[in-house]
Write an enzyme that holds these catalytic residues in place. Sequence first.
Site, PDB file in Angstrom:
ATOM      1  N   GLU A   3       0.205  -0.641   3.825  1.00 12.20           N
ATOM      2  CA  GLU A   3      -0.445   0.631   3.512  1.00 12.20           C
ATOM      3  C   GLU A   3      -0.669   0.761   2.010  1.00 12.20           C
ATOM      4  OE1 GLU A   3       1.808   3.805   5.260  1.00 12.20           O
ATOM      5  OE2 GLU A   3       0.799   5.388   4.124  1.00 12.20           O
ATOM      6  N   ASN A  24       2.230   2.589  -1.771  1.00 13.32           N
ATOM      7  CA  ASN A  24       1.786   3.728  -2.586  1.00 13.32           C
ATOM      8  C   ASN A  24       1.120   3.270  -3.891  1.00 13.32           C
ATOM      9  OD1 ASN A  24       4.418   5.343  -1.100  1.00 13.32           O
ATOM     10  ND2 ASN A  24       2.435   6.362  -1.187  1.00 13.32           N
ATOM     11  N   SER A  58       9.755   6.622   8.015  1.00 15.87           N
ATOM     12  CA  SER A  58       9.475   6.029   6.717  1.00 15.87           C
ATOM     13  C   SER A  58      10.793   5.922   5.953  1.00 15.87           C
ATOM     14  CB  SER A  58       8.487   6.927   5.968  1.00 15.87           C
ATOM     15  OG  SER A  58       8.223   6.431   4.679  1.00 15.87           O
ATOM     16  N   ASP A  75       4.623   0.275   2.974  1.00 22.03           N
ATOM     17  CA  ASP A  75       3.770   1.204   2.221  1.00 22.03           C
ATOM     18  C   ASP A  75       4.048   1.022   0.732  1.00 22.03           C
ATOM     19  OD1 ASP A  75       2.262   3.271   1.202  1.00 22.03           O
ATOM     20  OD2 ASP A  75       3.261   4.869   2.339  1.00 22.03           O
ATOM     21  N   GLY A  78       2.882  11.463   7.054  1.00 25.69           N
ATOM     22  CA  GLY A  78       3.772  12.605   6.850  1.00 25.69           C
ATOM     23  C   GLY A  78       3.983  12.850   5.372  1.00 25.69           C
ATOM     24  N   LYS A  89      -3.717  12.123   7.075  1.00 22.91           N
ATOM     25  CA  LYS A  89      -2.882  13.262   6.662  1.00 22.91           C
ATOM     26  C   LYS A  89      -3.837  14.426   6.432  1.00 22.91           C
ATOM     27  CE  LYS A  89       0.624  10.598   4.121  1.00 22.91           C
ATOM     28  NZ  LYS A  89       0.948  10.090   2.768  1.00 22.91           N
ATOM     29  N   LYS A 108       8.821   1.975   8.828  1.00 18.86           N
ATOM     30  CA  LYS A 108       7.953   1.746   7.666  1.00 18.86           C
ATOM     31  C   LYS A 108       8.827   1.662   6.437  1.00 18.86           C
ATOM     32  CE  LYS A 108       5.066   4.963   5.106  1.00 18.86           C
ATOM     33  NZ  LYS A 108       3.937   5.916   5.213  1.00 18.86           N
ATOM     34  N   LEU A 109       8.723   0.551   5.721  1.00 19.98           N
ATOM     35  CA  LEU A 109       9.502   0.385   4.489  1.00 19.98           C
ATOM     36  C   LEU A 109       8.629   0.701   3.294  1.00 19.98           C
ATOM     37  CD1 LEU A 109      11.150  -3.105   5.209  1.00 19.98           C
ATOM     38  CD2 LEU A 109      12.068  -0.831   5.761  1.00 19.98           C
ATOM     39  N   LYS A 110       9.135   1.535   2.409  1.00 14.18           N
ATOM     40  CA  LYS A 110       8.469   1.740   1.132  1.00 14.18           C
ATOM     41  C   LYS A 110       8.757   0.504   0.294  1.00 14.18           C
ATOM     42  CE  LYS A 110       6.826   5.932   1.455  1.00 14.18           C
ATOM     43  NZ  LYS A 110       5.373   6.173   1.257  1.00 14.18           N
ATOM     44  N   ASP A 166      -4.245   5.026   2.856  1.00 12.58           N
ATOM     45  CA  ASP A 166      -3.673   6.374   2.868  1.00 12.58           C
ATOM     46  C   ASP A 166      -4.354   7.143   1.733  1.00 12.58           C
ATOM     47  OD1 ASP A 166      -2.110   8.652   2.488  1.00 12.58           O
ATOM     48  OD2 ASP A 166      -0.187   7.637   2.394  1.00 12.58           O
TER      49      ASP A 166
END
Length: 373
Positions: free
Chosen positions: A218, A195, A139, A193, A295, A267, A165-167, A243
Amino acid sequence: MKLRGVELRRISMPLVRPFRTSFGVETTRDILLVRAETTGPDGDAEGWGECVAMAEPRYSPEYVDGAQHVIEHFFLPLLRATGEFTAAGVAPALAVFEGHPMAKAAVEMAVLDAELRVAGVSLADHLGAVKERVPSGVSVGITDSTETLLAQVAGYLDDGYLRIKLKIEPGTDVERVRAVRQCFGADLLLQVDANAAYSVDDADHLRALDELDLLLIEQPLPPDDVAGHAVLAAQLTTPICLDESITSAAIAGDAIARGACSIVNIKAGRVGGYLEAVRVHDTCVAADVPVWCGGMLETGLGRAANLALAALPGFTLPGDTSASARYWETDLTEPFELGADGHIAVPTGPGLGVVPLPDVLASVTTSTTRWFP
Ligand code: NPQ
Ligand code: MG
């Protein structure tokens, strides 16, 4: 078994580089460890649990001081009053308390580790693992510039990571993801992702990601917005993965049935423990939904447990189960290393198969609270 005592230990671990997401930046992890000392007919044991709650309630409502408080003042007194119990009985016993899945997961993990050490069974075998090695993804945090991002991705690919995985966050998202796709080519396994940084009104904007051939997006929307994710899923060709929204096996089943996601990030901390995480896995497998292991910037303790979970058959996508060096100069346990094939070996010893290195543990500890007798 019965609890003989519990140690709640706080440790401070500096990250090798700051980790920025759409909800904030972290440079040092303040982590709560639970050490459960148990006794039973087959002998005494001790087991370790790691609480994944962050210092601040940004990813979810939990935070590390709150987790320690609820464990000390509610969970441990209840378990002491219960007398005899098993690891499988921890979650049902603690279910009288609402919420706090990360705190519950840490207690269950410690008790389960102790129980499995007595039984001589690895966590992987206990959970139903079918693999000895698992493919590793990484990530990548939000960077100050596209150049920095490309350099970091190049470094991780050089390390051998099999999936990036790119935030992402509004403002730089599409342009940064496009730059990574152009730089590293069509074969790169790439996902993003958010968030929860978007709203359903951003559907037209997020559709620009469809041409970048991502494995998944995500958690684009807030955790409670399962309905919004279903609306978004109908408008994007990129698969939606949840997530933050997935807090139990029942909710995973519901989100899938509603068309809110076609992939699930699992998770253990978010769903209240590794045993519930297995049930999330089973629910997804029954619905033909691929899963992968998320993670939370764990030490080697949580990393060991995540590898055991990621070895279950439904984990068909590489997880955020990175090597220790992705996060730590010095891990709390013997470090987990990436093999030349981009895989990490699943621990085989009893319980977690790893313990904190005493010298490292001593050097990172910031406080220790002993609980009965
Ligand atoms: C996620 N993790 O999948 C999380 C979120 C996250 C590896 O991307 C400190 C502790 C900082 C836990 C930042 C990854 C964190 C954290 C992000 C978890 O959404
Ligand atoms: Mg996530």
